[in-house]
Design a protein around this motif. Structure first.
Motif, PDB file in Angstrom:
ATOM      1  N   UNK A 143     -10.059  -5.965   1.811  1.00  0.00           N
ATOM      2  CA  UNK A 143      -9.270  -6.837   0.923  1.00  0.00           C
ATOM      3  C   UNK A 143      -8.302  -7.604   1.816  1.00  0.00           C
ATOM      4  N   UNK A 144      -8.748  -8.687   2.444  1.00  0.00           N
ATOM      5  CA  UNK A 144      -7.926  -9.303   3.490  1.00  0.00           C
ATOM      6  C   UNK A 144      -6.883 -10.285   2.950  1.00  0.00           C
ATOM      7  N   UNK A 156      11.645 -16.856  13.308  1.00  0.00           N
ATOM      8  CA  UNK A 156      10.382 -16.215  12.941  1.00  0.00           C
ATOM      9  C   UNK A 156      10.146 -16.479  11.459  1.00  0.00           C
ATOM     10  N   UNK A 157       9.687 -17.695  11.161  1.00  0.00           N
ATOM     11  CA  UNK A 157       9.422 -18.072   9.777  1.00  0.00           C
ATOM     12  C   UNK A 157       8.018 -17.595   9.398  1.00  0.00           C
ATOM     13  N   UNK A 158       7.918 -16.779   8.373  1.00  0.00           N
ATOM     14  CA  UNK A 158       6.627 -16.170   8.009  1.00  0.00           C
ATOM     15  C   UNK A 158       6.268 -16.475   6.557  1.00  0.00           C
ATOM     16  N   UNK A 159       4.983 -16.814   6.351  1.00  0.00           N
ATOM     17  CA  UNK A 159       4.458 -17.033   5.008  1.00  0.00           C
ATOM     18  C   UNK A 159       3.140 -16.273   4.859  1.00  0.00           C
ATOM     19  N   UNK A 160       2.710 -16.076   3.617  1.00  0.00           N
ATOM     20  CA  UNK A 160       1.591 -15.156   3.360  1.00  0.00           C
ATOM     21  C   UNK A 160       0.607 -15.763   2.374  1.00  0.00           C
ATOM     22  N   UNK A 161      -0.690 -15.529   2.618  1.00  0.00           N
ATOM     23  CA  UNK A 161      -1.735 -15.987   1.701  1.00  0.00           C
ATOM     24  C   UNK A 161      -1.922 -14.984   0.565  1.00  0.00           C
ATOM     25  N   UNK A 162      -2.740 -15.354  -0.389  1.00  0.00           N
ATOM     26  CA  UNK A 162      -3.141 -14.423  -1.439  1.00  0.00           C
ATOM     27  C   UNK A 162      -4.153 -13.420  -0.879  1.00  0.00           C
ATOM     28  N   UNK A 163      -4.246 -12.262  -1.500  1.00  0.00           N
ATOM     29  CA  UNK A 163      -5.224 -11.247  -1.105  1.00  0.00           C
ATOM     30  C   UNK A 163      -6.585 -11.606  -1.695  1.00  0.00           C
ATOM     31  N   UNK A 164      -7.626 -11.564  -0.864  1.00  0.00           N
ATOM     32  CA  UNK A 164      -8.994 -11.783  -1.333  1.00  0.00           C
ATOM     33  C   UNK A 164      -9.698 -10.429  -1.448  1.00  0.00           C
ATOM     34  N   UNK A 165     -10.338 -10.194  -2.569  1.00  0.00           N
ATOM     35  CA  UNK A 165     -10.896  -8.877  -2.843  1.00  0.00           C
ATOM     36  C   UNK A 165     -12.325  -8.727  -2.314  1.00  0.00           C
ATOM     37  N   UNK A 210      -5.660  -5.972   6.155  1.00  0.00           N
ATOM     38  CA  UNK A 210      -6.361  -5.442   4.983  1.00  0.00           C
ATOM     39  C   UNK A 210      -5.316  -4.852   4.052  1.00  0.00           C
ATOM     40  N   UNK A 211      -5.315  -5.297   2.802  1.00  0.00           N
ATOM     41  CA  UNK A 211      -4.347  -4.822   1.827  1.00  0.00           C
ATOM     42  C   UNK A 211      -4.667  -3.373   1.455  1.00  0.00           C
ATOM     43  N   UNK A 212      -3.747  -2.481   1.769  1.00  0.00           N
ATOM     44  CA  UNK A 212      -4.004  -1.058   1.550  1.00  0.00           C
ATOM     45  C   UNK A 212      -3.633  -0.556   0.181  1.00  0.00           C
ATOM     46  N   UNK A 213      -3.081  -1.433  -0.685  1.00  0.00           N
ATOM     47  CA  UNK A 213      -2.611  -1.016  -2.014  1.00  0.00           C
ATOM     48  C   UNK A 213      -1.609   0.136  -1.883  1.00  0.00           C
ATOM     49  N   UNK A 214      -2.047   1.354  -2.111  1.00  0.00           N
ATOM     50  CA  UNK A 214      -1.119   2.489  -2.095  1.00  0.00           C
ATOM     51  C   UNK A 214      -0.941   3.082  -0.704  1.00  0.00           C
ATOM     52  N   UNK A 215      -1.767   2.673   0.257  1.00  0.00           N
ATOM     53  CA  UNK A 215      -1.632   3.180   1.630  1.00  0.00           C
ATOM     54  C   UNK A 215      -1.219   2.026   2.537  1.00  0.00           C
TER      55      UNK A 215
END
Length: 791
Positions: A143-144, A156-165, A210-215
């Motif tokens: 889930x990147x 250090x300006x940081x932005x984030x994309x949406x999670x793709x499943x 990788x989006x770990x959700x609960x981990x």
């Protein structure tokens, strides 16, 4: 093999081979050892791009997850430094921040903007388009998401994309804007331009997670691009994901042990077919050149340091164009000219013998499986003690029982071989026919030489070698254990001896060095075995056409565990993916709930219409392929890219002669009322893409002639200095005539006709020059496509 592994106590170890993070092979487990010997060979085509070839040593655990002890990772560009030789590599620690694969597609642009007060400032635009080839996480698609940062000494300006499943190839298509210049309160200049020293220190960093959700989220890789390279240009490129530079902060690593590897890696840039016409034609007419030593194919073997390098592409090219038999006959005749005694016919490592060896490996794969696999499986899976050497007998062993066990195995293997002539490929029979008659012509007064000329190949170099190394010939998945290896060695020795009985004139038992083998062979009736061998050799060296028996048993070609999508044959059947055991024989393709269970579903080979890859976007799963038959397509997911490629090749090969093969197929699945590929709404509509395996039914061996010709071109190019020396030698002989009295740099070359050889060399040189120009043009065309940040 490996040595001095940690932890410092006897454990069970195995080794895996990985392309980046994708495991493609695994050795068997070696129990209770700190220096395990694996002794396994893996040969495979690499079906995709990769950055690293890695080898991981694991400590096998029964109740917990297997522990990774260490790894050896070799960058793709460095493989050429290690190819063709054994090397010991120190194991490196496995660091999660260095375990990366895949690439990211970015578009970067530096814009000049005019502010409300009329001043000029600069803005950085970063569009992250997509990623390709991200690793599986715990065997599943990840889930990147990506973080995009503008990093400098004080920012250090940081932005984030949406999670793709659930995808390894996410499509982001998100754009981020960063102000590059300082605010007006910090500048001393009248215009708000970027100062040079600031540009030098700023960089764009993209991290994949990788989006770990609960981990905890898992790091997948990063790339860094200095802002200074942009200036005012728009820059669009693919970047290979890189490990973190500070991944392992420890300056000193513990000694984890070492791993010995022998790697052979080749990579060729194959141009369109028309570029190879001249070189291909020159090689294919080799068998017509008089003398054969003046031919391009023979010259290739002369200039290569290791003849094996030349033999494989040469044999495959000649096989592909049906020119192998006359070439082997020509070089065998030259070989026989230098043979003084009949009992040494074809016993050396000449060009002729190596060509026949390679031909048997390529053409005889199926023949070996038909003949030996069932009995080899029996020996390996239900081994009986067979040691008959008094020195090696263990306490409690009964030599008489062991002799009977060995006799049982030898009889079984021998009977399978001598009954197999009906299955011997026609091409092998044609080659054996030529060798037999050439040997009889060379030694007309020796009635046995016609048999020894064939048995030296089919028994000594084919069956006996396959028996002692079944894993090398794909008869077994792994190297057998020590006791089984010893049994196979004894059987192989016996088969070599029995195979030579039909061609020996002296006492058979006098040929044994070991007395225990003499004792063992006193149990055999020589006349009975001699007649069986002679009849078999007569059959396999005959040019009469052979019709395979319709009653022959089906041959197991490939088996293994994969995932298949439920086909929904019941109303309430849920269409999910289930693990199944698949088995391919010469008659049918089946899957089973477990190994050795009855098949759940069977597809006769004659009913298979096509076997093709399946687009990943069909089910968001990698390494998928489809088997098209009378019912709905069978969708299968292999465990890795190499396994998927091998299954597709095996299925295509065994179904190639099917009369109703399709010419078109759908590369995606039919879901929710339409085909994902062409959007057609009728399920049984004709495919929208041409089948990749739509080839003539008489093609028996899958060979890419252009690729083999390119390999030969590369060998000629690497050995250009030897070609020039051979050219000098021809000139020297032509000018001074007569035999050379002293050995010189040319003494290792076979030059029968200096004028003819010189003429062929001149043709080779001219062709190489033109191909060099073509390759140089191609390299220049690709020069803008760097490995890191390539478009």
């Amino acid at each position: 093999d490996a040595k001095h592994l940690v932890p410092n106590k006897m454990r069970d170890f195995f080794c895996t081979i990985n392309l980046d993070q994708e495991e493609v092979f695994r050795t068997q487990v070696v129990e209770k050892s700190l220096s395990p010997y694996f002794g396994e060979e893996f040969y495979f085509e690499i079906p995709r791009t990769f950055q690293w070839l890695s080898f991981y040593i694991y400590d096998k655990s029964v109740l917990q997850k297997d522990l990774r002890i260490g790894k050896v990772s070799i960058k793709k560009d460095d493989l050429c430094n290690y190819t063709g030789k054994e090397n010991w590599f120190m194991l490196q620690p496995v660091d999660s921040n260095s375990e990366v694969q895949g690439k990211v597609h970015l578009e970067l642009k530096l814009n000049e903007l005019i502010t409300d007060n009329g001043s000029v400032c600069q803005q950085l635009v970063v569009q992250i388009k997509e990623c390709h080839g991200l690793p599986l996480i715990n065997g599943q698609n990840c889930d990147p998401y990506a973080t995009v940062s503008l990093v400098g000494p004080s920012r250090n300006d940081q932005k984030k994309t949406k999670v793709k499943k659930k995808t390894s190839n996410p499509q982001f298509n998100e754009t981020f804007y960063f102000e590059v210049t300082r605010s007006s309160s910090y500048t001393k200049k009248s215009q708000f331009q970027v100062e040079e020293e600031d540009i030098e220190k700023l960089e764009v960093r993209v991290d994949l997670w990788n989006n770990g959700n609960l981990v905890q989220d898992v790091f997948l890789g990063e790339i860094k691009v200095p802002v200074k390279v942009l200036r005012n240009d728009s820059f669009q490129a693919w970047y290979l994901l890189q490990p973190r530079e500070n991944g392992n902060k420890s300056s000193k690593t513990d000694d984890l042990g070492s791993l010995r590897l022998n790697i052979c890696y080749t990579e060729d840039c194959v141009l369109p077919s028309e570029y190879y016409t001249s070189l291909r034609n020159l090689l294919l007419k080799s068998s017509d050149v008089q003398p054969i030593s003046a031919s391009a194919a023979y010259i290739l073997s002369e200039v290569c340091r290791d003849k094996c390098d030349a033999v494989l592409p040469l044999v495959r090219l000649l096989l592909h164009h049906h020119k192998l038999v006359p070439f082997v006959a020509a070089v065998a005749e030259l070989d026989l000219k230098d043979t003084q005694e009949a009992n040494t016919v074809f016993r050396g490592n000449s060009l002729a013998t190596r060509c026949v060896d390679e031909m048997m490996k390529i053409v005889g794969k199926h023949y070996l499986k038909v003949t030996l696999k069932p009995v080899i499986d029996e020996i390996c899976e239900s081994p009986k003690p067979c040691e008959i050497d008094p020195i090696k007998l263990r306490e409690g062993d009964n030599v008489e029982i062991n002799m009977e066990n060995l006799r049982y195995y030898v009889d079984k293997v021998f009977c399978e071989i001598v009954r197999s002539s009906i299955s011997c490929p026609t091409l092998m029979c044609d080659v054996f026919y030529s060798l037999r008659h050439l040997a009889a012509k060379r030694f007309p007064n020796d009635p046995h030489v016609q048999y020894s000329a064939v048995s030296s190949f089919v028994f000594l170099r084919f069956f006996a070698v396959a028996v002692v190394s079944p894993h090398t010939f794909h008869l077994r998945p792994h190297h057998p254990d020590a006791q089984t290896s010893r049994t196979l060695t004894l059987i192989s020795k016996a088969i070599q001896t029995l195979g030579s009985w039909g061609s020996l004139t002296k006492s058979k038992l006098s040929s044994f060095k070991e007395t225990f083998m003499c004792e063992f062979f006193k149990r055999f009736q020589e006349e009975k075995f001699t007649e069986s061998v002679k009849k078999f050799l007569d059959d396999v060296s005959s040019t009469e056409s052979k019709e395979p028996s319709g009653l022959s048993e089906p041959v197991h070609l490939k088996e293994g565990e994969m995932y298949k999508r439920a086909q929904g044959r019941t109303r309430i059947g849920k269409k999910n993916f289930k693990k199944r055991w698949f088995c391919l024989t010469s008659r049918e393709f089946t899957y089973h709930k477990q190994q050795d269970k009855e098949p759940i579903f069977t597809i006769p080979i004659k009913n298979i219409l096509a076997v093709e890859k399946l687009d990943e976007n069909s089910f968001n799963k990698k390494n998928m392929f489809q088997v098209l038959h009378g019912e709905k397509p069978l969708y299968i997911q292999a465990n890795n890219c190499v396994e998927a490629s091998e299954w597709i090749e095996a299925l295509c090969r065994v179904t190639r002669c099917n009369q109703k093969r399709l010419s078109f197929y759908h590369p995606s699945a039919f879901l929710n009322g339409s085909w994902l590929c062409c959007k057609a709404t009728v399920e049984n509509t004709v495919g929208c893409a041409r089948c990749t395996a739509d080839v003539p039914a008489d093609t028996q061996i899958e060979i890419d002639g252009d690729r083999e010709t390119e390999r030969i071109y590369s060998l000629f190019t690497v050995n250009m200095s030897k070609l020039q020396k051979l050219e000098e030698a021809c000139g020297s002989i032509a000018v001074y005539q007569g035999p050379r009295k002293e050995p010189d740099d040319y003494s290792n070359f076979t030059i029968e006709d200096s004028v003819a050889t010189f003429h062929t060399l001149k043709q080779i040189m001219d062709i190489l020059e033109k191909l060099n120009e073509s390759h140089e043009k191609y390299r220049k065309k690709r020069s803008s496509s760097a490995e890191y940040g390539s478009e």
